[in-house]
Design a protein around this motif. Structure first.
Motif, mmCIF file in Angstrom:
data_model
loop_
_atom_site.group_PDB
_atom_site.id
_atom_site.type_symbol
_atom_site.label_atom_id
_atom_site.label_comp_id
_atom_site.label_asym_id
_atom_site.label_seq_id
_atom_site.Cartn_x
_atom_site.Cartn_y
_atom_site.Cartn_z
ATOM 1 N N ARG A 1 -5.747 2.234 -2.985
ATOM 2 C CA ARG A 1 -4.930 2.071 -1.770
ATOM 3 C C ARG A 1 -5.873 1.872 -0.365
ATOM 4 N N SER B 1 -1.282 -6.544 -3.132
ATOM 5 C CA SER B 1 -0.799 -5.713 -3.343
ATOM 6 C C SER B 1 0.658 -6.047 -3.998
ATOM 7 N N GLN C 1 -1.686 7.228 4.242
ATOM 8 C CA GLN C 1 -0.609 8.023 3.398
ATOM 9 C C GLN C 1 -0.552 8.771 2.840
ATOM 10 N N GLN C 2 0.115 9.213 2.422
ATOM 11 C CA GLN C 2 0.772 10.454 1.616
ATOM 12 C C GLN C 2 1.035 10.321 -0.027
ATOM 13 N N GLN C 3 1.108 9.417 0.088
ATOM 14 C CA GLN C 3 0.571 9.023 -1.687
ATOM 15 C C GLN C 3 -0.595 8.563 -2.324
ATOM 16 N N ALA C 4 -0.720 9.331 -3.265
ATOM 17 C CA ALA C 4 -2.185 8.922 -3.489
ATOM 18 C C ALA C 4 -2.697 7.513 -3.932
ATOM 19 N N SER C 5 -1.701 6.270 -4.467
ATOM 20 C CA SER C 5 -2.143 5.418 -4.722
ATOM 21 C C SER C 5 -1.287 4.410 -4.964
ATOM 22 N N GLN C 6 -1.493 3.240 -5.141
ATOM 23 C CA GLN C 6 0.049 1.682 -5.704
ATOM 24 C C GLN C 6 -0.528 1.186 -6.261
ATOM 25 N N SER C 7 0.071 0.086 -6.408
ATOM 26 C CA SER C 7 -0.606 -0.719 -7.374
ATOM 27 C C SER C 7 -0.937 -1.900 -6.751
ATOM 28 N N GLN D 1 -6.717 14.689 4.544
ATOM 29 C CA GLN D 1 -7.042 13.780 4.556
ATOM 30 C C GLN D 1 -8.832 13.687 5.430
ATOM 31 N N GLU E 1 5.038 6.285 11.949
ATOM 32 C CA GLU E 1 4.798 7.788 10.620
ATOM 33 C C GLU E 1 5.006 8.907 11.281
ATOM 34 N N GLN F 1 -4.944 0.692 -10.225
ATOM 35 C CA GLN F 1 -4.046 1.503 -8.869
ATOM 36 C C GLN F 1 -5.239 2.248 -7.576
#
Lengths: 1086, 372
Positions: free
Chosen positions: A182, A139, A188-194, A639, A613, A180
């Motif tokens: 996940r 990550s 997780q609520q956000q669609a993706s991260q780096s 989801q 969470e 990008q």
């Protein structure tokens, strides 16, 4: 190698040992190579050494082998105008210089994948795939810009260089990209991260790079930081398969023009070429591409001449015969039947016999056969742990460095290493791992051991079980005698050896292993070789990775966390109300309970919400499920879980396969489809296990404990509903009663007297209760047990009905019918009793049968073979900590006669005999043959108390009051008979005197038969003597002609000593009894 | 009242049972292969001597010496693969079938196939040979050739055929009769002692008018060919019997003895053992023991014989069995009637070809008895 070799040796002027080995490496290569390749190979490997060549010697044998070559290449292939489609069977990789034409921009070493397979014409293929690079993810720390990344790259490269000082790689970390993605873990609520995708030069660097990142790395500006890696534990070949959408055993196509014929052939395959991974077309196994290529299956068996009293050892005992059978996949009859023998051997009809004068020639001929026939799959019985290692070790002892080039790669030797395979399901097993490049090994012994629960896994008993055939067993002490005889006796041995090679092939066909395993590989996406050598979890991981890739998810490498998570409560078993039920019992089953729970409640890694969470996100209650075990999962509206999705696909695919199966008419297509639906079912059920495997790849006990908790809830719920609804108050004739419930089934007694009514109510209950569950959880009514004998949990027996007219079969679970350490008597007795109780409905008859059997046992009238207990001898006496009966016996037998005593690896059969008072159990074991020959009394009490009493009481306790008193202590136990041993000490002092046949009074004259008091009974006594003889003669005839039949010859004596065969001891005993009875009958000839 | 005194006719009797007797031989672990081996050698010599008259132009091969596509003659023992043949291993089969096994009377099946075996090996047969006619143990010569599938395609068959016939003595005028009886089954619930007594009275000439007695007087020999008594089977399981059971066991034999005594008192009587008699099981069955017949054995007209039994009366030779050989052929092969089976045993020159495969045969060295 005789003439050619010596000539060359003198020319080579005593090379150093190391060099010498190199010589060998080339030597073997030459004898089959075409000249074209020779020069280049030599330049590559043997620049400065003398060329050695074997000339005329192997030509003759080569010519004979020629006719078994694969079909030659069609013109289109040679001209490279046709695209190449092939079914791949094996994928591995090598490290080599990267291909200059295909990848002009890269240099240095790279991993090159090799795909081995077969075209539909039967041509062998070796495809080198270039350009696929190993990688993994971490990550991306927040706030990392492009500059930071390049700095990070440099630091990582430096650390890698430090860690791999011996490596001369120009570059370790090829590049780092920001992607990008996940993580699969938690909702997780956000669609993706780096994420950072780290691409390294070679597959091995993934591990070392992961280690560095795990331990932490100093980054300027960020300080010491350790990283959790993602997908860093994925094997390179599997990574490649996933990314290219290749599943095990599917068809791959390389279009014309996209492949380049290799400049220099590295393999023995007919089609060898290079291509880019992006040019591969992977066909999903549908329609035309669900078929099987005609691959070649070699089944082989070796015979070794052991020394007396020893199990053959490769350091000393020669290999004397190798039998080979080659079959084309999908054909009934073998293509090749061949035996290679040391010394001459008389011909066998329909078999190709090759005889040699030296063992070296035998081994070399076998290697040549492998190379010419070029099998794709090598099968046999216990080849991985015996035959192959033996051959390789033997060749080493004989100094044949050229022998172990059995794979498809030139110059590459077979590698043998010790491996342990352990899994929760199968326990730990030690084995040898043998790598034969490009050929799949399929050891039937391992496969049967894995997939079937049997009391014995000897080839004999396995084939008796599945093929209904006894196999002649030649004891290894006789093998040497046969070998040292003449061409006829060796022929005898060859016939035996061939049969041993043929049986694995028959088992393979009968059990549809090829279809089932290929389908399993296709469904789960792993290479076929993984299925035998690895556990369940890799299969689920492969599916998970494939699905995750589609969903843009990455899977953490969270192995370490697993071990601490502890255990969780397992499945529920409702208390069993033991008893004998004479009314129909309906069985309500949950169809694929665990998979459907996971689907119904959307249980997945990516839908799990951690307790923190839950508080933080404050999700609305209608969007989450709280499981009975207290975990929280989001519903599919928020989801959709990927495990439920995988399961859905598996189950839909299974439905489709089953539907297709119904319509299919071609038996081969049917076999494929049946294999597929089975594979799909197994795969669906193993997903749950994957989440619960604490030492697995990605354990998540929140999921597995939720699944079981739901399961428990459902069983309880079903019980409650049934007992509430089906009552007299509710308008039914009787009150229903749940008498037992297992993991996924509930047994209900509706109280109705007929099967038909019970079926009606069962269906009604199933429909009613299914309506109260979330889809796709479904309760199904499947069968009726009537009558039903419930002993305790997991132990029951009953007659199974699926239609009201006729019962289908007798079904018994957990009852002593297959236990390994019981004697046959227990099995027979239990089966017969169950049969009498359930089918004949004759409890008094069953009791009488037990009494008669016990009486026979006490009166020494029992067939000895029923009393034999067999255990495998794995170590010598000193290695066992506790003294055991079979080890002690083996020691004693060795003292008696070392030649026939069992050695390690043998199975030791024994019976328990009467011994001095207070003798330990392990001292009471004795060889059954010895017992027969010397009239040694067996110990009926041991059998009564330690073998038959428990299983019997279990069955009879629900039925009879005072079962123990009735069965084990009745009148029938009062009379006993004990024979006098003929070899005991006291007998040496005894004087033999004839007794009256009628009343056992000693007779004075030696020519008398009966005493004067019995004179009047003369005729009656004679009748009995002669009836005894008649019966024994009849039995003798049946037994011995059966053995002749098994042996397959009328004109040769029966040699078989298979102690696994049920009639072996009976045959021996009949032989002896008949001789005795005749002697007694002769006394009447006055 | 003086009547014409009828004199029973006489004839010269000579027993030829010596071949079937087993004297004080001890079993020492011999196996059946020796029987087959000896049988093959004897019969092959015979067949070899016939081949020059049958197909002199063809070479004679062993199974091993077969070459693909080459016409030749092979001689060997037939082995018939039978799908329905009961096997002792069935006792050990895993699953007891739900429906009880029906006892079959014939085990032949369309899938049965034949294999020819000699010492060198086996070869599967195809072609004109009908599996339903032959049984395991036949020794025959075959003309044919090996096919590419490794089978032997049979074109013609040569059986040993009838032997040289014994010259029949020319007799004129005088009729003499031999009575053959079998299946008396004294002791069976359905057997009627009155009928038996009637038979005895008829034979001994105590019945009917002069004409009938005249016929009775021409009987020179009675042969009882097996199954004379039926002992209740449950009584012979090796356990000690109470006195009541002892008499039940002995009763039928005693009854038989009484009736046989009546016969033996007036006419020579041969008794052969059969499958239900108190005798050994394997062929050749040894004579019933004299102690079973304390009454009749006192007469010198009473002879306890072997099964098979062979004798000559006035130089006419009789050979017969109590029928086990024919019954067994009926189980493992097919024919229109028992006469056909009997004819086949003559053509094969083998009295009991299915022994020892499906019919018990003594292992003690008396191979020669079966060859006519």
């Amino acid at each position: 190698m005789n003439t050619g070799n010596s000539r060359k040796r003198s020319a080579a002027a005593t090379p150093s040992p190391q060099q010498q080995q190199k010589h060998h490496a080339v030597m073997e290569e030459e004898d089959l190579d075409e000249d074209v390749f020779l020069e280049e190979t030599l330049l590559q490997y043997e620049e400065d050494s003398q060329v050695l060549r074997e000339l005329e010697e192997s030509n003759a044998i080569k010519e004979r082998l020629q006719k078994w070559k694969r079909p030659s290449l069609s013109q289109a292939y040679i001209a490279q105008t046709q695209s190449i489609s092939f079914q791949q069977l094996e994928i591995d990789y090598i490290i080599a210089e990267s291909h200059k034409e295909l990848l002009p921009n890269s240099s240095g070493q790279a991993a090159i994948l090799r795909i081995f397979g077969v075209t539909k014409e039967g041509n062998s293929v070796c495809c080198h795939v270039h350009g696929f690079e190993p990688y993994f993810y971490i990550s991306c720390p927040p706030g990392m810009g492009p500059d930071d990344i390049s700095r990070f790259h440099q630091i990582l490269e430096g650390r890698m260089r430090e860690a791999n000082r011996n490596s001369h790689a120009p570059k370790f970390v090829r590049r780092i990209e920001v992607v990008q993605k996940r993580s699969i873990m938690y909702y997780q609520q956000q669609a993706s991260q780096s994420f950072l995708k780290i691409v390294v030069a070679l597959p091995t660097m993934v591990t070392s790079c992961r280690g560095i990142l795990d331990r932490g790395i100093q980054i300027d500006g960020l300080g010491m930081k350790s990283f959790l890696t993602y997908e860093s534990n994925v094997l390179f070949a599997l990574r490649f398969m996933i990314d290219c959408n290749i599943v095990g055993g599917n068809w791959i196509e390389v279009p014309a023009g996209k492949y380049k014929k290799a400049a220099r052939n590295l393999s023995y395959c007919q089609l060898e070429f290079d291509c880019l991974y992006s040019d591969l077309i992977s066909h999903s196994p549908e329609g035309e591409f669900s078929k099987m290529a005609p691959f070649r299956i070699l089944s082989f068996d070796i015979e070794c001449a052991g020394r007396k009293g020893h199990f053959p050892e490769p350091t000393q005992d020669p290999v004397i015969q190798v039998a080979n059978l080659v079959t084309l996949q999908g054909q009934d009859q073998p293509l090749i039947r061949n035996v290679m023998t040391l010394k001459s051997c008389s011909p066998i009809v329909g078999v190709d016999i090759m005889s040699f004068d030296t063992e070296k020639e035998v081994l070399r001929a076998w290697r040549d056969l492998i190379r010419e026939v070029d099998p794709d799959i090598i099968i046999g019985y216990n080849i991985c742990n015996f035959d192959l290692p033996y051959l390789i070790r033997r060749a080493e002892v004989l100094g044949m460095a050229e022998f172990p080039v059995l794979g498809r790669i030139r110059n590459s030797r077979v590698r043998v290493k010790d491996a342990t395979f352990s899994s929760r399901q199968h326990g730990t097993r030690e084995s040898k791992e043998i790598t034969i490049e490009g050929r799949v090994q399929f050891d039937l012994f391992q496969a049967v051991q894995r997939d079937y629960k049997l009391s014995s896994y000897s080839l004999n008993s396995v084939s008796a079980h599945f093929l209904n055939e006894q196999k002649e067993d030649v004891h290894h002490s006789i093998i040497s005698d046969l070998q040292n005889g003449n061409a006829e006796t060796r022929r005898r041995l060859a016939v035996y050896c061939l049969k041993d090679a043929y049986l694995p092939q028959r088992l393979l066909d009968k059990l549809m292993f090829i279809y089932n395993y290929v389908e399993m590989a296709r469904v789960t996406g792993v290479p076929i070789s993984f299925l035998l050598s690895r556990g369940q979890s890799i299969k689920v991981l492969s599916q998970l990775l494939r699905k995750a890739k589609q969903k843009n998810l990455v899977i953490p490498n969270a192995k370490q966390a697993g071990s601490e998570q502890g255990t969780f409560e397992g499945a529920t078993v409702l208390e069993a109300r033991a008893g004998f039920y004479e009314k129909p019992i309906a069985t309500l089953d949950f169809a694929s309970l665990y998979p459907s729970i996971m689907m119904a409640y959307n249980l997945c890694y990516c839908t799990l919400v951690t307790p923190e969470e839950v508080r933080k996100l404050n999700l609305p209650p209608e969007c989450v499920n709280k499981t009975p075990s207290g975990e929280t999962f989001v519903k599919s509206t928020l989801q959709k879980g990927i495990l439920p999705e995988i399961l859905e696909e598996l189950l839909t695919a299974r439905k489709r396969a089953k539907a297709d199966l119904k319509e299919a008419t071609d038996p081969r297509v049917k076999a494929v489809l049946d294999g597929r639906q089975l594979a799909l079912k197994i795969s669906a059920n193993s997903v749950y296990g994957f989440t619960g495997a604490t030492v697995g790849q990605l354990p998540c006990l929140e999921i597995s404990s939720s699944v079981t908790s739901y399961g428990r809830q459902m069983i309880e719920h079903t019980k409650k509903l049934v007992e509430d609804k089906f009552t007299v108050l509710g308008g039914y004739e009787h009150n229903a009663e749940v008498i037992y419930g297992d993991t996924d089934s509930v047994m209900v007694q509706f109280g109705v007297p007929t099967v038909e009514e019970a079926m009606k109510l069962g269906r009604e209950a199933a429909d009613y209760i299914s309506g109260t569950f979330i889809k796709p959880i479904k309760l199904e009514f499947e069968k009726i047990y009537y009558p039903y004998l419930l002993i305790s949990k997991k132990r029951y027996a009953g007659l199974l009905w699926t239609n009201p007219d006729k019962h289908d079969k007798m079904d018994a679970k957990g009852i002593e019918t297959v236990r390994r350490d019981n004697c046959l008597l227990v099995k027979n007795l239990v089966t017969e009793c169950l049969y009498k109780i359930l089918v004949d409905r004759d409890v008094p008859g069953a009791v009488q049968y037990v009494k008669n059997t016990i009486s026979d046992l006490l009166l020494n009238r029992m067939d000895l073979s029923l009393l034999v207990i067999t255990k495998g001898l794995t170590k010598t006496g000193d290695d066992y900590e506790v003294k055991t009966a079979h080890v002690e016996l083996a020691e004693r037998m060795r003292k008696r006669d070392a030649a026939t005593a069992p050695s390690i690896g043998d199975r030791v059969p024994y019976v328990i005999i009467k011994a001095a008072k207070g003798a330990k159990a392990y001292e009471k074991s004795e060889d059954p043959i010895y017992v027969l020959e010397n009239n040694i009394p067996i110990d009926p009490q041991y059998y009564l108390e330690n073998q038959i009493s428990k299983p019997l009481l279990r069955i009879f306790e629900p039925i009879l009051k005072n079962a123990s008193r009735e069965l084990l202590h009745g009148d029938h136990t009062r009379s006993i008979a004990v024979p006098t041993p003929s070899n005991s000490g006291i007998m040496r002092f005894a004087k033999k005197q004839l007794t009256c046949i009628g009343c056992k009074t000693p007779l004075s004259g030696s020519d008398q038969t009966i005493c004067k008091h019995c004179k009047g009974r003369e005729a009656e006594l004679y009748c009995r003597s002669v009836a005894n003889v008649a019966e024994l003669e009849n039995l003798f005839g049946k037994l011995w002609t059966q053995c002749q039949e098994c042996q397959g010859s009328l004109h040769q004596d029966v040699l078989c000593t298979s102690r696994d065969c049920p009639i072996f001891y009976r045959r021996k005993k009949a032989q002896k009894d008949m001789a005795e009875a005749k002697t007694q009958l002769d006394r009447w000839n006055f | 009242m003086e009547k014409n005194l009828l004199h029973r006719k006489q004839s010269l009797y000579q027993s030829l049972d010596a071949n079937f007797g087993i004297q004080k031989e001890v079993y020492r672990g011999q196996q059946y292969s020796q029987i087959y081996f000896a049988r093959l050698h004897l019969m092959r010599t015979l067949l070899y001597s016939l081949i020059p008259n049958w197909k002199p132009h063809l070479p004679v091969c062993t199974v091993l010496g077969l070459e693909e596509g080459k016409d030749c003659i092979i001689v060997g023992t037939l082995y018939k693969h039978m799908r329905l043949k009961p096997s002792i291993l069935d006792e050990y089969s895993k699953e007891r079938s739900v429906s009880p096994l029906v006892q079959r009377h014939n085990f032949t099946h369309l899938d049965d196939n034949l294999v020819l075996e000699d010492e060198s090996g086996r070869v599967k047969l195809s072609g004109c040979l009908l599996p339903s006619t032959y049984v395991t143990g036949n020794i025959i010569a075959l003309h044919g050739k090996e096919t590419s599938a490794g089978e032997f395609l049979v074109e013609d068959v040569l059986e040993a055929g009838l032997p040289q016939q014994i010259e029949r003595p020319i007799q004129l005028g005088e009729d003499k009769y031999v009575v053959f009886i079998s299946g008396l089954s004294v002791g069976r619930s359905s057997s009627n002692p009155l009928q038996f007594q009637l038979l005895v009275d008829h034979i001994t000439g105590h019945l009917g008018d002069e004409k009938e007695q005249n016929i009775a007087a021409q009987i020179v020999q009675v042969v009882i060919a097996g199954n004379s008594v039926e002992v209740p089977h449950g009584l012979l399981n090796g356990q000690n019997l109470g006195s009541k059971d002892q008499s039940r066991l002995f009763e039928p034999i005693k009854e038989l003895d009484i009736l046989l005594t009546q016969i033996a008192a007036s006419i020579p009587l041969d008794i052969m053992p059969g499958s239900s008699d108190p005798a050994n099981f394997s062929l050749p069955q040894q004579p019933l023991h004299r102690c079973l017949f304390p009454g009749s054995s006192a007469y010198n007209t009473f002879r306890s014989c072997t099964n098979p039994h062979c004798f000559e009366l006035d130089n006419i030779r009789f050979l017969g069995t109590s029928g086990q050989n024919i019954d067994d052929l009926g189980k493992y092969s097919e024919a229109n009637n028992n006469i056909d089976f009997m004819e086949r045993t003559l053509r094969w020159r083998h009295l009991a070809p299915t022994a020892p495969n499906t019919l018990g045969q003594n292992l003690l060295p008396c191979y020669t008895w079966k060859f006519l």
